[in-house]
Motif scaffolding. Structure first.
Motif, PDB file in Angstrom:
ATOM      1  N   LEU A  74       0.807  -1.214   0.000  1.00 19.09           N
ATOM      2  CA  LEU A  74       0.000   0.000   0.000  1.00 19.09           C
ATOM      3  C   LEU A  74       0.846   1.272   0.000  1.00 19.09           C
ATOM      4  CD1 LEU A  74      -2.749  -1.083   2.569  1.00 19.09           C
ATOM      5  CD2 LEU A  74      -2.970  -0.984   0.086  1.00 19.09           C
ATOM      6  N   ALA A  75       1.952   1.257   0.707  1.00 22.03           N
ATOM      7  CA  ALA A  75       2.746   2.469   0.867  1.00 22.03           C
ATOM      8  C   ALA A  75       3.821   2.642  -0.193  1.00 22.03           C
ATOM      9  CB  ALA A  75       3.397   2.478   2.256  1.00 22.03           C
ATOM     10  N   ASN A  76       4.343   1.521  -0.717  1.00 24.96           N
ATOM     11  CA  ASN A  76       5.501   1.609  -1.612  1.00 24.96           C
ATOM     12  C   ASN A  76       5.238   1.133  -3.032  1.00 24.96           C
ATOM     13  OD1 ASN A  76       6.930   2.457   0.657  1.00 24.96           O
ATOM     14  ND2 ASN A  76       7.660   0.396   1.126  1.00 24.96           N
ATOM     15  N   ASP A  77       4.322   0.200  -3.209  1.00 31.58           N
ATOM     16  CA  ASP A  77       4.166  -0.461  -4.509  1.00 31.58           C
ATOM     17  C   ASP A  77       3.055   0.117  -5.373  1.00 31.58           C
ATOM     18  OD1 ASP A  77       6.261  -2.193  -3.992  1.00 31.58           O
ATOM     19  OD2 ASP A  77       4.970  -3.692  -3.050  1.00 31.58           O
ATOM     20  N   GLY A  78       2.399   1.181  -4.911  1.00 34.77           N
ATOM     21  CA  GLY A  78       1.334   1.757  -5.718  1.00 34.77           C
ATOM     22  C   GLY A  78       0.116   0.883  -5.835  1.00 34.77           C
ATOM     23  N   VAL A  79      -0.080   0.008  -4.852  1.00 31.27           N
ATOM     24  CA  VAL A  79      -1.213  -0.925  -4.848  1.00 31.27           C
ATOM     25  C   VAL A  79      -2.277  -0.397  -3.898  1.00 31.27           C
ATOM     26  CG1 VAL A  79      -1.884  -3.197  -3.958  1.00 31.27           C
ATOM     27  CG2 VAL A  79       0.032  -2.993  -5.547  1.00 31.27           C
ATOM     28  N   ASN A  80      -3.526  -0.601  -4.237  1.00 33.54           N
ATOM     29  CA  ASN A  80      -4.622  -0.156  -3.383  1.00 33.54           C
ATOM     30  C   ASN A  80      -5.539  -1.295  -2.977  1.00 33.54           C
ATOM     31  OD1 ASN A  80      -5.772   2.165  -2.131  1.00 33.54           O
ATOM     32  ND2 ASN A  80      -7.511   1.967  -3.517  1.00 33.54           N
ATOM     33  N   VAL A  81      -5.555  -2.370  -3.755  1.00 32.80           N
ATOM     34  CA  VAL A  81      -6.398  -3.529  -3.493  1.00 32.80           C
ATOM     35  C   VAL A  81      -5.501  -4.731  -3.233  1.00 32.80           C
ATOM     36  CG1 VAL A  81      -8.095  -5.131  -4.479  1.00 32.80           C
ATOM     37  CG2 VAL A  81      -8.322  -2.671  -4.872  1.00 32.80           C
ATOM     38  N   ILE A  82      -5.814  -5.481  -2.161  1.00 34.14           N
ATOM     39  CA  ILE A  82      -5.057  -6.683  -1.820  1.00 34.14           C
ATOM     40  C   ILE A  82      -5.999  -7.872  -1.795  1.00 34.14           C
ATOM     41  CG2 ILE A  82      -3.687  -7.864  -0.052  1.00 34.14           C
ATOM     42  CD1 ILE A  82      -2.735  -5.117   0.899  1.00 34.14           C
ATOM     43  N   PHE A  83      -5.657  -8.910  -2.518  1.00 34.93           N
ATOM     44  CA  PHE A  83      -6.314 -10.210  -2.399  1.00 34.93           C
ATOM     45  C   PHE A  83      -5.449 -11.045  -1.478  1.00 34.93           C
ATOM     46  CE2 PHE A  83      -6.974  -8.774  -6.858  1.00 34.93           C
ATOM     47  CZ  PHE A  83      -8.338  -8.504  -6.787  1.00 34.93           C
ATOM     48  N   GLY A  84      -5.987 -11.486  -0.339  1.00 32.90           N
ATOM     49  CA  GLY A  84      -5.099 -12.256   0.506  1.00 32.90           C
ATOM     50  C   GLY A  84      -5.645 -12.608   1.861  1.00 32.90           C
ATOM     51  N   CYS A  85      -4.805 -13.334   2.587  1.00 28.82           N
ATOM     52  CA  CYS A  85      -4.992 -13.830   3.954  1.00 28.82           C
ATOM     53  C   CYS A  85      -5.828 -15.114   3.984  1.00 28.82           C
ATOM     54  CB  CYS A  85      -5.609 -12.790   4.871  1.00 28.82           C
ATOM     55  SG  CYS A  85      -4.653 -11.267   5.014  1.00 28.82           S
ATOM     56  N   TYR A  86      -5.369 -16.040   4.790  1.00 33.50           N
ATOM     57  CA  TYR A  86      -6.098 -17.280   5.059  1.00 33.50           C
ATOM     58  C   TYR A  86      -6.513 -17.314   6.518  1.00 33.50           C
ATOM     59  CZ  TYR A  86      -6.966 -22.224   5.983  1.00 33.50           C
ATOM     60  OH  TYR A  86      -7.509 -23.400   6.396  1.00 33.50           O
ATOM     61  N   THR A  87      -5.577 -17.302   7.429  1.00 31.91           N
ATOM     62  CA  THR A  87      -5.933 -17.369   8.848  1.00 31.91           C
ATOM     63  C   THR A  87      -6.525 -16.040   9.317  1.00 31.91           C
ATOM     64  OG1 THR A  87      -3.781 -16.596   9.627  1.00 31.91           O
ATOM     65  CG2 THR A  87      -4.041 -18.992   9.312  1.00 31.91           C
ATOM     66  N   SER A  88      -7.353 -16.125  10.366  1.00 31.97           N
ATOM     67  CA  SER A  88      -7.900 -14.906  10.955  1.00 31.97           C
ATOM     68  C   SER A  88      -6.812 -14.064  11.591  1.00 31.97           C
ATOM     69  CB  SER A  88      -8.969 -15.261  11.994  1.00 31.97           C
ATOM     70  OG  SER A  88     -10.170 -15.653  11.359  1.00 31.97           O
ATOM     71  N   SER A  89      -5.791 -14.701  12.120  1.00 32.02           N
ATOM     72  CA  SER A  89      -4.703 -13.920  12.724  1.00 32.02           C
ATOM     73  C   SER A  89      -3.959 -13.114  11.668  1.00 32.02           C
ATOM     74  CB  SER A  89      -3.744 -14.835  13.490  1.00 32.02           C
ATOM     75  OG  SER A  89      -3.230 -15.847  12.659  1.00 32.02           O
ATOM     76  N   SER A  90      -3.810 -13.647  10.462  1.00 29.71           N
ATOM     77  CA  SER A  90      -3.167 -12.867   9.400  1.00 29.71           C
ATOM     78  C   SER A  90      -4.074 -11.730   8.949  1.00 29.71           C
ATOM     79  CB  SER A  90      -2.788 -13.769   8.213  1.00 29.71           C
ATOM     80  OG  SER A  90      -3.922 -14.278   7.540  1.00 29.71           O
ATOM     81  N   ARG A  91      -5.378 -11.993   8.884  1.00 25.72           N
ATOM     82  CA  ARG A  91      -6.317 -10.915   8.529  1.00 25.72           C
ATOM     83  C   ARG A  91      -6.265  -9.796   9.560  1.00 25.72           C
ATOM     84  NH1 ARG A  91     -10.527 -13.186   9.769  1.00 25.72           N
ATOM     85  NH2 ARG A  91     -11.105 -11.901  11.550  1.00 25.72           N
ATOM     86  N   LYS A  92      -6.255 -10.173  10.838  1.00 29.32           N
ATOM     87  CA  LYS A  92      -6.214  -9.161  11.893  1.00 29.32           C
ATOM     88  C   LYS A  92      -4.888  -8.412  11.905  1.00 29.32           C
ATOM     89  CE  LYS A  92      -9.770 -11.033  14.940  1.00 29.32           C
ATOM     90  NZ  LYS A  92     -10.615  -9.814  14.839  1.00 29.32           N
ATOM     91  N   ALA A  93      -3.831  -9.028  11.411  1.00 29.74           N
ATOM     92  CA  ALA A  93      -2.554  -8.332  11.296  1.00 29.74           C
ATOM     93  C   ALA A  93      -2.583  -7.306  10.169  1.00 29.74           C
ATOM     94  CB  ALA A  93      -1.427  -9.345  11.060  1.00 29.74           C
ATOM     95  N   VAL A  94      -3.295  -7.619   9.104  1.00 28.71           N
ATOM     96  CA  VAL A  94      -3.386  -6.724   7.947  1.00 28.71           C
ATOM     97  C   VAL A  94      -4.425  -5.630   8.172  1.00 28.71           C
ATOM     98  CG1 VAL A  94      -4.107  -6.668   5.509  1.00 28.71           C
ATOM     99  CG2 VAL A  94      -2.522  -8.436   6.310  1.00 28.71           C
ATOM    100  N   LEU A  95      -5.454  -5.920   8.969  1.00 32.43           N
ATOM    101  CA  LEU A  95      -6.597  -5.015   9.115  1.00 32.43           C
ATOM    102  C   LEU A  95      -6.195  -3.588   9.488  1.00 32.43           C
ATOM    103  CD1 LEU A  95      -9.678  -4.798   9.034  1.00 32.43           C
ATOM    104  CD2 LEU A  95      -9.725  -5.550  11.422  1.00 32.43           C
ATOM    105  N   PRO A  96      -5.386  -3.357  10.522  1.00 27.37           N
ATOM    106  CA  PRO A  96      -5.046  -1.963  10.851  1.00 27.37           C
ATOM    107  C   PRO A  96      -4.248  -1.273   9.758  1.00 27.37           C
ATOM    108  CG  PRO A  96      -3.760  -3.499  12.188  1.00 27.37           C
ATOM    109  CD  PRO A  96      -4.812  -4.307  11.493  1.00 27.37           C
ATOM    110  N   VAL A  97      -3.538  -2.042   8.961  1.00 28.53           N
ATOM    111  CA  VAL A  97      -2.753  -1.452   7.871  1.00 28.53           C
ATOM    112  C   VAL A  97      -3.685  -0.933   6.776  1.00 28.53           C
ATOM    113  CG1 VAL A  97      -0.947  -1.844   6.157  1.00 28.53           C
ATOM    114  CG2 VAL A  97      -0.829  -2.997   8.382  1.00 28.53           C
ATOM    115  N   VAL A  98      -4.637  -1.765   6.341  1.00 29.75           N
ATOM    116  CA  VAL A  98      -5.544  -1.324   5.272  1.00 29.75           C
ATOM    117  C   VAL A  98      -6.465  -0.214   5.766  1.00 29.75           C
ATOM    118  CG1 VAL A  98      -5.426  -3.483   3.970  1.00 29.75           C
ATOM    119  CG2 VAL A  98      -7.204  -3.195   5.717  1.00 29.75           C
TER     120      VAL A  98
END
Length: 385
Positions: free
Chosen positions: A79-103
């Protein structure tokens, strides 16, 4: 400057860039690799059809290695460096919760294609996997009616299994069920870690083993069960997380007779699924099975692409509004992203694993089931065909 402004819209034939975060290594790669494949298949279909507004959709792919810190770090990089705005990803809920505050902080959009424990709603996430009312509630009712009231719960030791088992305990208490035990094992558990679990099952003899084990330990659990001589006709392992991918890895004979609840199985009989399986196996091999996680990863990309074709911008606020309320004829059947909850209306199915490595669908909803992530309609189950 937000990631949305960096991403903006495609100009002068420049490609649309999207992020892809699925583990290709580590303990959950057995399923996440299939989610990556489903994502790439959909992207290839979109690009072969001319892309969006004449521009290709290009994935920026990282391997988080089944590590939550890596998910957080790499989502920030996207999101910050690669010019990306949409992410397809995460399997475990813990990985989703790790990404959530970032998005949320950078106003990105995460499309999350995995069943989860519910009780979450973020304006920066579209949930395309099943909520508990779309799998757990119906599975519990089926197991109580056909096997008996005595359940042993076993899960991997992280947020999804613990939250799901808490809900299962409440459902059992309301339904006259009995808990014979509750066990958690490490995400890195091996066969030796299953020895006390098998001993406990042999001692208590529950009617059902309810598993929320994920990744490689799933394979160890089912193999240890088979080695112990337990009979799935009398005491099945019932799961929300065991797919055709794990069945293939553990051995079809080991999985035979066990039960999974999911919106999708490869054996779903409809034209859209027949074509999906054909295209998937043509790309990845005729012996490669599909599963509920790869199916959600696949159709969510197509739903994104349809919205992008209408908006001609990848900015989160615009794109999200176009995706909410959208429908799509997915391999599982017609699905819809609910505008009120950002969750997806999905089919409810219960399947029994066969010796061929597939699931025989033994129960399914008569129509798609609206996600109820906060269980406002607690206790209601889907009508049946």
């Amino acid at each position: 400057m937000t990631a949305g402004r960096l991403a903006g819209s495609s100009r002068h034939g420049e490609p649309w860039r999207v992020g892809v975060l699925f583990s290709q290594t580590g303990v959950t790669a057995v399923v996440e690799e299939t989610q990556l494949r489903g994502t790439l298949l959909a992207l290839s279909e979109i690009n072969e059809a001319g892309g969006i507004a004449g521009c290709e959709v290009v994935p920026v792919i990282y391997d988080p290695q089944s590590n939550d810190r890596n998910f957080a770090r790499l989502s920030h990089r996207l999101l910050a460096n690669d010019g990306v705005n949409v992410i397809f990803g995460c399997y475990t809920s813990s990985s989703r919760k790790a990404v959530l505050p970032v998005v949320e902080r950078l106003n990105g959009l995460l499309l999350y294609p995995t069943l989860y424990e519910g009780f979450e709603l973020s304006p920066n996430v579209i949930y395309t996997g099943a909520a508990p009312n779309q799998n757990l509630m119906e599975l519990c009712a089926y197991l109580l009616a056909h096997y008996g009231p005595r359940f042993h719960l076993i899960g991997s030791d992280y947020v999804y299994p613990r939250a799901t088992n808490q809900l299962m305990r409440e459902v059992l208490a309301d339904s006259g069920g009995v808990l014979t035990g509750e066990t958690y094992i490490s995400l890195n558990a091996d066969r030796r870690d299953l020895v006390p679990v098998i001993a406990e099952l042999r001692r208590t003899r529950p009617d059902v083993v309810f598993s929320t084990v994920v990744g490689d330990p799933t394979i160890h659990l089912y193999q240890a069960y088979a080695d112990a001589g337990f009979d799935p006709r009398l005491m099945p392992i019932a799961s929300l997380t065991t797919t055709e991918a794990e069945v293939r890895a553990m051995g079809c004979a080991v999985a035979e007779g066990h039960i999974t609840a999911a919106p999708y199985f490869q054996s779903v009989d409809c034209v859209a699924n027949t074509e999906f399986v054909r295209r998937y196996q043509r790309r990845y091999g005729s012996d490669e099975p599909t599963n509920m996680c790869v199916e959600a990863a696949y159709y969510q990309v197509h739903m994104f692409a349809r919205a992008l074709a209408q908006t001609r911008t990848i900015e989160t606020d615009v794109l999200r509004e176009k995706m909410l309320g959208a429908t799509f004829e997915a391999p599982q059947g017609l699905v819809e992203i609910n505008a009120a909850s950002s969750h997806t209306t999905l089919w409810t199915r219960i399947g029994r694993a066969t010796r061929s490595g597939q699931f025989e669908v033994i129960r399914q909803s008569a129509r798609p089931v609206v996600a109820d992530p906060y269980l406002v309609g607690y206790g209601r189950t889907a009508p049946h065909a």
